[in-house]
Design a protein around this motif. Sequence first.
Motif, PDB file in Angstrom:
ATOM      1  N   SER A 320       0.821  -1.217   0.000  1.00 58.37           N
ATOM      2  CA  SER A 320       0.000   0.000   0.000  1.00 58.37           C
ATOM      3  C   SER A 320       0.852   1.264   0.000  1.00 58.37           C
ATOM      4  CB  SER A 320      -0.958  -0.006   1.186  1.00 58.37           C
ATOM      5  OG  SER A 320      -0.216   0.002   2.374  1.00 58.37           O
ATOM      6  N   HIS A 322       3.315   4.011  -1.835  1.00 61.36           N
ATOM      7  CA  HIS A 322       3.540   4.484  -3.197  1.00 61.36           C
ATOM      8  C   HIS A 322       4.990   4.247  -3.604  1.00 61.36           C
ATOM      9  CE1 HIS A 322      -0.241   6.602  -2.560  1.00 61.36           C
ATOM     10  NE2 HIS A 322      -0.278   6.834  -3.862  1.00 61.36           N
TER      11      HIS A 322
ATOM     12  N   GLY B  60      -3.350  17.308 -10.016  1.00 59.67           N
ATOM     13  CA  GLY B  60      -2.639  16.043  -9.864  1.00 59.67           C
ATOM     14  C   GLY B  60      -1.136  16.123  -9.861  1.00 59.67           C
ATOM     15  N   PHE B  63       0.570  16.879  -5.223  1.00 55.41           N
ATOM     16  CA  PHE B  63       0.388  15.884  -4.148  1.00 55.41           C
ATOM     17  C   PHE B  63       0.134  16.518  -2.781  1.00 55.41           C
ATOM     18  CE2 PHE B  63       1.089  11.704  -6.057  1.00 55.41           C
ATOM     19  CZ  PHE B  63       1.498  12.095  -7.321  1.00 55.41           C
ATOM     20  N   ASP B  72      -6.376   3.784   1.289  1.00 64.93           N
ATOM     21  CA  ASP B  72      -5.149   4.119   0.566  1.00 64.93           C
ATOM     22  C   ASP B  72      -4.987   5.628   0.447  1.00 64.93           C
ATOM     23  OD1 ASP B  72      -4.156   1.615   0.076  1.00 64.93           O
ATOM     24  OD2 ASP B  72      -5.173   1.396  -1.856  1.00 64.93           O
ATOM     25  N   TRP B  73      -3.756   6.107   0.592  1.00 64.03           N
ATOM     26  CA  TRP B  73      -3.492   7.527   0.377  1.00 64.03           C
ATOM     27  C   TRP B  73      -3.625   7.838  -1.104  1.00 64.03           C
ATOM     28  CZ3 TRP B  73      -3.018  11.087   4.126  1.00 64.03           C
ATOM     29  CH2 TRP B  73      -2.817  10.610   5.431  1.00 64.03           C
ATOM     30  N   GLN B  74      -4.454   8.821  -1.435  1.00 65.01           N
ATOM     31  CA  GLN B  74      -4.675   9.180  -2.840  1.00 65.01           C
ATOM     32  C   GLN B  74      -4.777  10.689  -2.938  1.00 65.01           C
ATOM     33  OE1 GLN B  74      -4.560   7.032  -5.204  1.00 65.01           O
ATOM     34  NE2 GLN B  74      -4.916   5.078  -4.163  1.00 65.01           N
ATOM     35  N   ARG B  75      -4.600  11.195  -4.163  1.00 63.86           N
ATOM     36  CA  ARG B  75      -4.793  12.626  -4.379  1.00 63.86           C
ATOM     37  C   ARG B  75      -6.294  12.911  -4.456  1.00 63.86           C
ATOM     38  NH1 ARG B  75      -1.539  12.732  -9.730  1.00 63.86           N
ATOM     39  NH2 ARG B  75      -2.389  10.649  -9.666  1.00 63.86           N
ATOM     40  N   CYS B  77      -7.805  15.528  -5.468  1.00 63.17           N
ATOM     41  CA  CYS B  77      -8.242  16.274  -6.657  1.00 63.17           C
ATOM     42  C   CYS B  77      -8.365  15.374  -7.876  1.00 63.17           C
ATOM     43  CB  CYS B  77      -7.305  17.442  -6.950  1.00 63.17           C
ATOM     44  SG  CYS B  77      -5.737  16.969  -7.694  1.00 63.17           S
ATOM     45  N   MET B  78      -7.772  14.172  -7.820  1.00 56.53           N
ATOM     46  CA  MET B  78      -7.796  13.281  -8.978  1.00 56.53           C
ATOM     47  C   MET B  78      -8.720  12.086  -8.755  1.00 56.53           C
ATOM     48  SD  MET B  78      -5.806  14.770 -11.123  1.00 56.53           S
ATOM     49  CE  MET B  78      -5.322  13.587 -12.381  1.00 56.53           C
TER      50      MET B  78
ATOM     51  N   GLU C  33      -5.130  12.481 -18.108  1.00 56.33           N
ATOM     52  CA  GLU C  33      -5.320  12.213 -16.678  1.00 56.33           C
ATOM     53  C   GLU C  33      -6.715  12.595 -16.185  1.00 56.33           C
ATOM     54  OE1 GLU C  33      -1.685  14.150 -14.862  1.00 56.33           O
ATOM     55  OE2 GLU C  33      -1.578  12.141 -14.017  1.00 56.33           O
ATOM     56  N   PHE C 147     -11.388  24.622 -10.252  1.00 56.16           N
ATOM     57  CA  PHE C 147     -12.543  24.330  -9.394  1.00 56.16           C
ATOM     58  C   PHE C 147     -13.783  25.030  -9.938  1.00 56.16           C
ATOM     59  CE2 PHE C 147      -9.641  23.141  -5.779  1.00 56.16           C
ATOM     60  CZ  PHE C 147     -10.211  21.905  -5.513  1.00 56.16           C
ATOM     61  N   LYS C 396       8.696  21.277  -0.530  1.00 54.37           N
ATOM     62  CA  LYS C 396       7.559  21.164   0.375  1.00 54.37           C
ATOM     63  C   LYS C 396       7.319  19.718   0.793  1.00 54.37           C
ATOM     64  CE  LYS C 396       4.395  20.615  -3.427  1.00 54.37           C
ATOM     65  NZ  LYS C 396       4.247  19.181  -3.136  1.00 54.37           N
ATOM     66  N   LEU C 431       6.954  13.226  -3.093  1.00 47.48           N
ATOM     67  CA  LEU C 431       5.866  12.723  -3.938  1.00 47.48           C
ATOM     68  C   LEU C 431       5.685  13.527  -5.221  1.00 47.48           C
ATOM     69  CD1 LEU C 431       3.266  11.807  -1.192  1.00 47.48           C
ATOM     70  CD2 LEU C 431       4.047  10.265  -2.991  1.00 47.48           C
ATOM     71  N   CYS C 432       5.961  14.837  -5.196  1.00 44.75           N
ATOM     72  CA  CYS C 432       5.771  15.611  -6.433  1.00 44.75           C
ATOM     73  C   CYS C 432       6.963  15.424  -7.359  1.00 44.75           C
ATOM     74  CB  CYS C 432       5.517  17.088  -6.152  1.00 44.75           C
ATOM     75  SG  CYS C 432       7.009  18.091  -6.035  1.00 44.75           S
ATOM     76  N   LYS C 466       4.293   9.504 -12.161  1.00 50.72           N
ATOM     77  CA  LYS C 466       3.555   9.911 -10.952  1.00 50.72           C
ATOM     78  C   LYS C 466       3.566   8.702 -10.017  1.00 50.72           C
ATOM     79  CE  LYS C 466       1.759  14.018 -12.364  1.00 50.72           C
ATOM     80  NZ  LYS C 466       0.487  14.341 -12.997  1.00 50.72           N
ATOM     81  N   THR C 469       0.640   3.193  -5.922  1.00 50.09           N
ATOM     82  CA  THR C 469       0.869   2.172  -4.902  1.00 50.09           C
ATOM     83  C   THR C 469       1.526   0.951  -5.549  1.00 50.09           C
ATOM     84  OG1 THR C 469      -1.368   1.351  -5.206  1.00 50.09           O
ATOM     85  CG2 THR C 469      -1.012   2.833  -3.355  1.00 50.09           C
ATOM     86  N   LYS C 471       1.024  -2.072  -5.045  1.00 47.76           N
ATOM     87  CA  LYS C 471       0.124  -3.169  -5.442  1.00 47.76           C
ATOM     88  C   LYS C 471      -0.376  -2.989  -6.884  1.00 47.76           C
ATOM     89  CE  LYS C 471      -3.648  -1.211  -2.775  1.00 47.76           C
ATOM     90  NZ  LYS C 471      -4.165  -1.382  -1.430  1.00 47.76           N
TER      91      LYS C 471
END
Lengths: 398, 96, 482
Positions: A320, A322, B60, B63, B72-75, B77-78, C33, C147, C396, C431-432, C466, C469, C471
């Motif tokens: 789980s 990333h 996206g 993050f 599960d950790w997810q974004r 906005c996506m 996306e 938005f 960040k 992550l970014c 990007k 996970t 899995k």
Amino acid sequence: MQSCDIAVIGGGLVGCATACYLSAAGARVAVIERGQINQGASGQNAGSLHFQLEYRLIQHKDKLAAELEHYVALTKIAIAQWRGLETELGCNLELAMHGGLMVAETPEQLQLLQQKAEIESRQGLDVELLDKPQLRRRAPYLSDSIIAALFCPPEGHCNPRLLTPAYAQKAIANGTAVYTRCSVDSIQRRCGKWHIGIGGQAAQACGGKLAADKVLNAAGAWSGEIAAMANLHLPIFPVGLTMNATERTGPLIPHLVQHVGRKLSMKQVDDGNVLIGGGWSAHLQQRQGKWKSDSAPTINMQSVYSNLSTAAAVIPAIESLHLLRTWTGTTGVTPDQLPILGEISQAPGFYVAAGGSGFTYGPSYARQMSELILSGKTSFPIDAYSPNRFGHINMFMG
Amino acid sequence: MAARITRQVRRKQPISVNIDGEASRAYAGETVASVLLAAGVTVFYRTRSGQPRGPYCNMGACFECQVKIDGDWQRACMTVVEDGMNITTGARKSAP
Amino acid sequence: MNTELAIIGAGPAGLAAAEIAAARGIDTVVVDEQARPGGQISRQPPADFAVENWLPGSIYKPVKQLLAGAGAPGATRWLPQTTVLALQHDPAAPLPHRYRLLLNNAGNTSELEASCVLIAPGCYDMPVIFPGSNLPGVMAAGGIQAFVKSQQLIPGERFLFVGSHPLQLIVADQILQAGGQVAGVVFAQRLSALWSLLKSAPLFIRHGAKMVYFTRALIRLLLKRVPIYFSRTVVQAHGDQQLQNVDIAAIGSSGTIQAGSRRNIDCDRLGICFGFLASSELARQVGARGRWSAAGGGWIIDHDPWMSTDLPGLYVAGEITGVAGADASICEGRLAGLGIARELQKIDAASAARLAQRTRTQLKSANLFAAKLLDLSYPGRKLLQQLMTEQSMLCKCEEVSIADFAQCLAENPFINDANAAKLLSRAGMGLCQGRYCHYHIAGLLAETRGIRERQIKPFNARFPAKPLTIKSLLDKRDDQLP
């Protein structure tokens, strides 16, 4: 023209650490690095401190009996050196020696572990075979499919991001000159000195050439190319390997985890990322039929899937997390998988330190090489690793 | 607090999601980020040092809007919202 | 799955190319996306919403025209909500297998092979680093706009915009029209700079619709008494758990921020609008040659007149070639479409050249406008670096402050490359994946080491493009493991 006592070619772990020890003893040293310090395998590897015998060594245990004895002796020296390294270098290296587990999933693998434990104990390496209930207590993160593991207490990891720069900083403080973005274009021996022609973006920093009494070729996978400039053969071959890093997570894996029957190494660094590797291949790039030494190997996706699947089979909790990035690096292997450490007899003053388990044993290789270069003798015998074991290939060279 | 635009916009019947254990209204097609903002949530997650973070790029890339969605950790906005989704905000990342 | 052409990105450039590919009978897969095609400029509302009078402005007309028919089932296969994780080139493979893409759709990964690939991934708002820039409530102006446009949500109550790009006037106007409050729009430039754009006669003649749209937005804001500030910028965002107010300060005639001139403005959302960075990660991952453009999007990708990169069969169009807006992107998408049709022998060279002629003229004109806009809107390193105080967060994700990074460079004088600085400092390792710090790391390295930004190689663009996970990658489990 700049001159120095010893020119070290390659700003990786072995190059920077040897430069550090040489300059600490008062030698005038220059490190020449084509790219950046720690840019190659020294910074790209996973930082495992693996002292247990690897599966590939056990496979040939009868043939390698004498070598194994020597290997375990070197391991003991390395362990002692690692224990004092943060104090010696005066900084945090994210060194963790909380033990390593080599796991088994099948009865056949368990049998291998038992054989391995027997050999290692006989040689005096501290190992302990843990059964499933013991593993549940000491490594609850392991999958239910793991039936046993061989525990080696001093194993662990050190952050490769930090080790080589720490040595480079110390070397500079000792007076070493570090020339990055400088490539070695030629190596010639004239009037008892080695003359090194230097190119690259920052060649003007050392006036484009350097004269040295001695040369240490510590160019890793590319040390064969460097040797060729001095009209020497060196049997070291580049191989591409794959590594993966997950996002940060809370404390999960305190140990170094390896597998006795599958290609796997796993650990969690101080920052919380889990590093997953274990020797999965990547494609070396070619240019006109030659390996491209200035490009990272390209990813073999099947290697990535297989590496991650193996990892998840051993530690299911990583599923789980990333995957942050997969990267590749190039390391050098020798025909007998042992390092090449020493002076080439056909070329007095030309030393090589390449191959072997360059991270785990890097600081030890460096210390022995500095002794050899300065005094011609070493505190630990490294004759078995001499380049002259391949002496016949240089019979007509030099 | 964020507000849904209603003039010249027709949405389908509302659905329901759980935000940190409390039921909240959502509409088909909305992203989890929109649902959270409309429910008054601004802190989506906290960094390891405890700093609060919320949506930044909404496409996206950054993050910064990660939340735990059904485990599960997810974004946010996506991720398009689904009826009955469990969304957890704020928690610091801990081992799985 | 394989195809003749894979288009990455269903924005103006990708849609324009897809239209030509469809007309020429090229077997095409479009990957994007978002849930619906349109890109960021025309990010559509969800299919479950019915929105009347969506994006009424005349500037949206060309992209809205492209949307008619896009995404509908037909010869072109559309893969929405799909991310390209890996793009690999095998020069030795026969044509349909020349490029290999690994795709991720909601955690399901699959492979796609293609003879030709068009990378048209657009851009993202340039991140700007200042104290408080990571507080919840500080957002990219483009993020706020998406938005409103797509989700039909006003993502806050009281908005302040700061930046140097005129887009912030349009977003502020859209917030007002949707019913939100705007506390002000803050430009770093002098009023005269904006005025020079508005009074440029040649631009008005060729780009009248855009100029009128800008002017109308400006007039509506002024009529609603929204304060518009010039020669001012953000110096700090305040708030406990979320944004509560913002300090702005004056910029002196020498370009120096006047610390004594701080004034505080209440708001719960701050829109950041200093320009855009090109999304060149996939092109860099596959190894296409690029170059640095400080004002035009950071690391951008080189191309020939048919939008082909230095890799055979790999094309680029839109912001990835240098940020120039939707009109230029549409032209480049068309040229790429024609170039690909030419390469795949779906059109003869003479016809392609003839059809491209008008587009090339339009592109020249669009680029002229874009260059004017970049000249006007690029904030410059001097301003950006003044905002980055020691305690602000350079990275960040990994929480590496400007001070941490500076210390790292000071302790390791041998480091003068972005990748080496990343390895040592962790900045860019989160992550970014460096999207939000690489631009500033280039600036800091250049300044500290006395080298030029264009000499600094970009971060190595890694797989996966990007994070996802683990899995999601295990479905490909190989049971014959050694």
